[in-house]
Design a protein around this motif. Structure first.
Motif, PDB file in Angstrom:
ATOM      1  N   GLY A  71     -12.283  -2.950  13.198  1.00  0.00           N
ATOM      2  CA  GLY A  71     -11.447  -4.107  12.898  1.00  0.00           C
ATOM      3  C   GLY A  71     -10.744  -3.997  11.561  1.00  0.00           C
ATOM      4  O   GLY A  71      -9.691  -4.623  11.349  1.00  0.00           O
ATOM      5  N   ILE A  72     -11.295  -3.203  10.657  1.00  0.00           N
ATOM      6  CA  ILE A  72     -10.671  -2.977   9.348  1.00  0.00           C
ATOM      7  C   ILE A  72      -9.681  -1.817   9.424  1.00  0.00           C
ATOM      8  O   ILE A  72      -8.616  -1.849   8.812  1.00  0.00           O
ATOM      9  N   LEU A  73     -10.009  -0.805  10.214  1.00  0.00           N
ATOM     10  CA  LEU A  73      -9.168   0.382  10.301  1.00  0.00           C
ATOM     11  C   LEU A  73      -7.869   0.147  11.075  1.00  0.00           C
ATOM     12  O   LEU A  73      -6.908   0.885  10.902  1.00  0.00           O
ATOM     13  N   ARG A  78       1.802  -2.635   6.597  1.00  0.00           N
ATOM     14  CA  ARG A  78       2.803  -1.570   6.536  1.00  0.00           C
ATOM     15  C   ARG A  78       2.674  -0.715   5.281  1.00  0.00           C
ATOM     16  O   ARG A  78       2.980   0.466   5.284  1.00  0.00           O
ATOM     17  N   THR A  79       2.220  -1.347   4.188  1.00  0.00           N
ATOM     18  CA  THR A  79       2.143  -0.634   2.913  1.00  0.00           C
ATOM     19  C   THR A  79       0.894   0.258   2.883  1.00  0.00           C
ATOM     20  O   THR A  79      -0.086   0.010   3.582  1.00  0.00           O
ATOM     21  N   THR A  80       0.932   1.255   2.033  1.00  0.00           N
ATOM     22  CA  THR A  80      -0.180   2.196   1.905  1.00  0.00           C
ATOM     23  C   THR A  80      -1.493   1.469   1.631  1.00  0.00           C
ATOM     24  O   THR A  80      -1.557   0.568   0.801  1.00  0.00           O
ATOM     25  N   HIS A  81      -2.541   1.873   2.323  1.00  0.00           N
ATOM     26  CA  HIS A  81      -3.871   1.329   2.060  1.00  0.00           C
ATOM     27  C   HIS A  81      -4.919   2.342   2.496  1.00  0.00           C
ATOM     28  O   HIS A  81      -4.649   3.243   3.292  1.00  0.00           O
ATOM     29  N   GLU A  82      -6.094   2.187   1.936  1.00  0.00           N
ATOM     30  CA  GLU A  82      -7.211   3.067   2.264  1.00  0.00           C
ATOM     31  C   GLU A  82      -8.463   2.227   2.481  1.00  0.00           C
ATOM     32  O   GLU A  82      -8.549   1.075   2.025  1.00  0.00           O
ATOM     33  N   LYS A 106      -7.038   8.606   9.280  1.00  0.00           N
ATOM     34  CA  LYS A 106      -6.857   9.419   8.078  1.00  0.00           C
ATOM     35  C   LYS A 106      -7.007   8.619   6.785  1.00  0.00           C
ATOM     36  O   LYS A 106      -7.155   9.212   5.705  1.00  0.00           O
ATOM     37  N   ASN A 107      -6.961   7.285   6.890  1.00  0.00           N
ATOM     38  CA  ASN A 107      -7.022   6.473   5.666  1.00  0.00           C
ATOM     39  C   ASN A 107      -8.449   6.074   5.294  1.00  0.00           C
ATOM     40  O   ASN A 107      -8.651   5.280   4.372  1.00  0.00           O
ATOM     41  N   SER A 133     -13.606   5.336  -7.201  1.00  0.00           N
ATOM     42  CA  SER A 133     -13.021   6.298  -6.264  1.00  0.00           C
ATOM     43  C   SER A 133     -11.717   5.806  -5.645  1.00  0.00           C
ATOM     44  O   SER A 133     -11.011   6.587  -4.996  1.00  0.00           O
ATOM     45  N   SER A 134     -11.411   4.530  -5.818  1.00  0.00           N
ATOM     46  CA  SER A 134     -10.232   3.961  -5.160  1.00  0.00           C
ATOM     47  C   SER A 134      -8.941   4.467  -5.792  1.00  0.00           C
ATOM     48  O   SER A 134      -8.876   4.734  -6.986  1.00  0.00           O
TER      49      SER A 134
END
Length: 377
Positions: A71-73, A78-82, A106-107, A133-134
């Motif tokens: 549910g998080i993945l 649209r913007t970059t996130h990890e 991959k994120n 690490s973020s």
């Protein structure tokens, strides 16, 4: 006309005390809680999306990760996130699960901890490693047993950032299920949120919940992370926010799509242990917050005992009229705020839940004097 005879001065004293307690309650409802009841998210003249690092700490949470991490993945952002998952010395299948998720997403960025942090009990060390690490300035925290209420969770939480805001407080709700215990757990969660959201809107933010909380790394590092509270097992969410939040740097996000959902405890004993663990940190709040929260709890405890005393010893219809005034104000505030927090199904029980709060405070007050537990999960 009173039902039981007492000396006149005692009768009047009882009624005055009852009226004073009701006045205190009305002050909280009209000055604090009504702000949340009337809240409308500010309109933004310009939209900006920030890169976001979602951070989850997990210890032996393989089952929850399998259930909730998807549910998080799959968030629509649209913007970059990890998504950082800190595997804190797990002995179950967590590592292998994360390896499998990495093949499709991959994120995702697993961070493996293989040693315990000495002299830093609780969740703060793994969370600090996750923040370290973020990649991005905005971090969004949740737990392994939480799932976003929608695919727009990241979007709705980060959308609350504007101007000088460095902290966004979210709502960590519980799944709705049949039974009395589920209603009590969800009501307590609502009642806590009613307080911390309302105080934040009043310029006195004092806590957030780690199930749904966001802040900027700059704020974390400028305040030396959790160094001031490393000796306390809990507090990675409420005590940290209590230390760093101000009236200018804190915003709230209450859109139902910005909520997270957790599985509630299935037994009263387990829920009691959970609440005891949470309440042991509140003794470390700033004095003004402890005073305001303590006064509210104290007045809540005394409402019905003094009502019964005024009913019996003074004048039953006057006592009833004063209580009715409070109930009208309280009912209106609860109705609006429960709608906003998607807990409207609790409102028909608001009188019973209000009476329950007397027993709730008596049951959990001893936790304020207990030593915090060392385990965080």
């Amino acid at each position: 006309m009173h039902l039981i005879q007492l000396p006149d001065f005692l009768q009047l004293t009882i009624f005055i005390c009852f009226c004073a307690i009701i006045a205190i309650q009305l002050f909280y409802y009209l000055f604090f809680f009504n702000r949340l009841a009337q809240y409308r998210a500010p309109e933004k003249t310009e939209s900006q999306e920030y890169p976001v690092s979602v951070i989850i700490c997990a210890r032996d949470e393989a089952e929850n990760i399998a259930r909730n991490l998807p549910g998080i993945l799959v968030q629509q952002y649209r913007t970059t996130h990890e998504v950082i998952v800190v595997n804190d010395n797990s002995t179950d299948e967590t590592k292998f699960l994360l390896d499998e998720f990495r093949k499709s997403f991959k994120n995702i960025n697993p961070v493996a901890l293989t040693q315990e942090a000495k002299m830093i009990p609780g969740k703060k060390f793994p969370l600090s490693m996750g923040i370290k690490s973020s990649k991005y300035e905005v971090v969004l925290l949740t737990d392994a047993d939480c799932v976003p209420a929608s695919e727009n969770w990241i979007q709705k939480m980060q959308d609350a950032y504007h101007d000088d805001v460095q902290i966004v407080l979210g709502y960590g709700a519980y799944h709705k299920k049949p039974g009395l215990l589920n209603k009590l757990i969800r009501f307590e969660t609502f009642h806590s949120a009613l307080q911390y959201f309302s105080f934040a809107l009043s310029g006195m933010p004092y806590m957030g919940v780690g199930r749904n909380l966001s802040y900027k790394k700059e704020l974390f590092y400028n305040n030396k992370g959790f160094s001031a509270i490393n000796h306390i097992p809990g507090g990675d969410d409420d005590l940290f926010i209590n230390k760093v939040a101000t009236k200018d740097n804190t915003a709230i996000a209450i859109d139902p799509e910005a909520h997270t959902l957790s599985e509630p405890k299935l037994s009263f004993g387990e829920w009691q242990k959970q609440k005891y663990r949470h309440y042991t940190t509140s003794k470390y709040y700033k004095p003004k917050h402890k005073f305001l929260l303590g006064l509210y709890s104290f007045s809540q405890i005394l409402v019905y005992p003094l009502f019964v005393a005024a009913l019996l010893f003074y004048n039953w219809w006057l006592a009833l009229a004063v209580l009715l005034l409070r109930m009208i104000v309280q009912g209106a505030v609860w109705r609006n705020t429960m709608k906003k927090l998607n807990e409207a199904d609790l409102w028909p029980y608001f009188i019973l839940l209000d009476i329950w709060m007397l027993f709730y405070y008596l049951l959990f007050t001893p936790a304020l004097f207990k030593k915090p537990a060392k385990n965080w999960n």
